[in-house]
Motif scaffolding. Sequence first.
Motif, mmCIF file in Angstrom:
data_model
loop_
_atom_site.group_PDB
_atom_site.id
_atom_site.type_symbol
_atom_site.label_atom_id
_atom_site.label_comp_id
_atom_site.label_asym_id
_atom_site.label_seq_id
_atom_site.Cartn_x
_atom_site.Cartn_y
_atom_site.Cartn_z
ATOM 1 N N UNK A 186 3.237 13.480 15.200
ATOM 2 C CA UNK A 186 1.598 13.088 13.927
ATOM 3 C C UNK A 186 2.831 13.812 12.519
ATOM 4 N N UNK A 187 4.022 14.897 12.847
ATOM 5 C CA UNK A 187 4.653 14.994 11.808
ATOM 6 C C UNK A 187 5.909 13.933 11.000
ATOM 7 N N UNK A 211 8.480 10.191 7.807
ATOM 8 C CA UNK A 211 9.472 9.945 8.030
ATOM 9 C C UNK A 211 9.348 8.166 8.429
ATOM 10 N N UNK A 212 8.501 7.506 9.147
ATOM 11 C CA UNK A 212 8.154 6.467 9.162
ATOM 12 C C UNK A 212 8.468 5.286 8.095
ATOM 13 N N UNK A 213 7.487 6.028 7.315
ATOM 14 C CA UNK A 213 6.657 4.928 5.657
ATOM 15 C C UNK A 213 7.899 5.194 4.525
ATOM 16 N N UNK A 259 -1.073 3.604 14.212
ATOM 17 C CA UNK A 259 -2.178 3.667 15.437
ATOM 18 C C UNK A 259 -2.465 4.947 15.500
ATOM 19 N N UNK A 260 -3.406 5.472 15.482
ATOM 20 C CA UNK A 260 -3.043 7.046 16.623
ATOM 21 C C UNK A 260 -2.922 7.155 17.884
ATOM 22 N N UNK A 278 -0.067 12.123 17.915
ATOM 23 C CA UNK A 278 1.141 11.293 17.855
ATOM 24 C C UNK A 278 0.602 9.996 17.436
ATOM 25 N N UNK A 279 1.384 8.892 17.024
ATOM 26 C CA UNK A 279 1.038 8.186 17.072
ATOM 27 C C UNK A 279 1.788 6.663 16.832
#
Length: 333
Positions: A256-257, A261-263, A273-274, A279-280
């Motif tokens: 989740x943290x 970084x992904x965005x 997606x949760x 996690x996602x």
Amino acid sequence: MARHANQKQKLLVLLRVLWEQSDDEHPMTVGELLAALERQGLKGERKSIYTDMEALRAFGIDVVNRRGKGGGWYLGERTFQLAELKLLVDAVQSSRFITRRKSSALIHKLESQASVHQARQLQRQVYVSNRIKTMNESIYYTVDKLYTALNARRAVSFRYFEYNVQKKPVFRREGQRYAVSPWGLIWASENYYLVGFDHAKGDMRHYRVDKMTDLVVTCLERRGDEGSTFDMASYAQKHFGMFRGREGQLTLRCRSRMVGVILDRFGQEVVLVPDGPEHFSVTITAVVSPQFLGWLFGLGDAVELCSPDWAVEALLEQLESVKNLYQPKEELP
């Protein structure tokens, strides 16, 4: 008062003096303006200075008169504010694709947009003295030619090189010229890249502009079947470090943290997606290159590549090759 032969230049000289010598912290007195005219062989009177300043104002020049102790005349609004010039100087100095000599020339031109007093502050902004710079001086003009080709929808021709260990250029394709139809320029990984349709290979490719030489804008119409649907931003986002590789839809499982970084890397449009309490999962389009795999390695166990299988296999192969590189070497008998 008899007019001097060059008296018609007086307004121009006053404007130049105000541009070069004055700002809101350094107004010029009437006496200083008269002395500046005298140095140019022009005569003036205190009363005429006020008339001249009003003439400049009527022309649209922002001439300001600060009254009182420490007052005088200065230029108010300029093309660039000092803070804007500082940003531009930093951008020029920190750009790898601009050579040191060209950086110095551009910064000198930027300094001319400020008073001599403000220019000293711009000089103090140049702090990245050991910045790695490109060795190709002609890139400045190559970019200009490429924009000309893009606007005219014409193909270009050039030779392309890499550097050897002696830091000498070695031409690819044995020095034969590339014929490419430009579709856009991308600024990525601190370098300029031309994205275009390679006539010989028959597909879209990209080339570092600082490694192009002898570029010519041809009379050939631009080719390529990408048409108006070609998405330059998407092309740049998929190519990590502008390295080539196999493109695919990849699924990542992330802690989740890692949302930020992904965005930051793939944009706000990706769907997160949760996947459990911590996690996602996210599906992205990317080119699986050594650079992309290195990005994954750097994130450690915070990001897992789940699919497709061929991408996971590429990751495992890369891990194995790196592992073998650092295995103890057997001593020869």
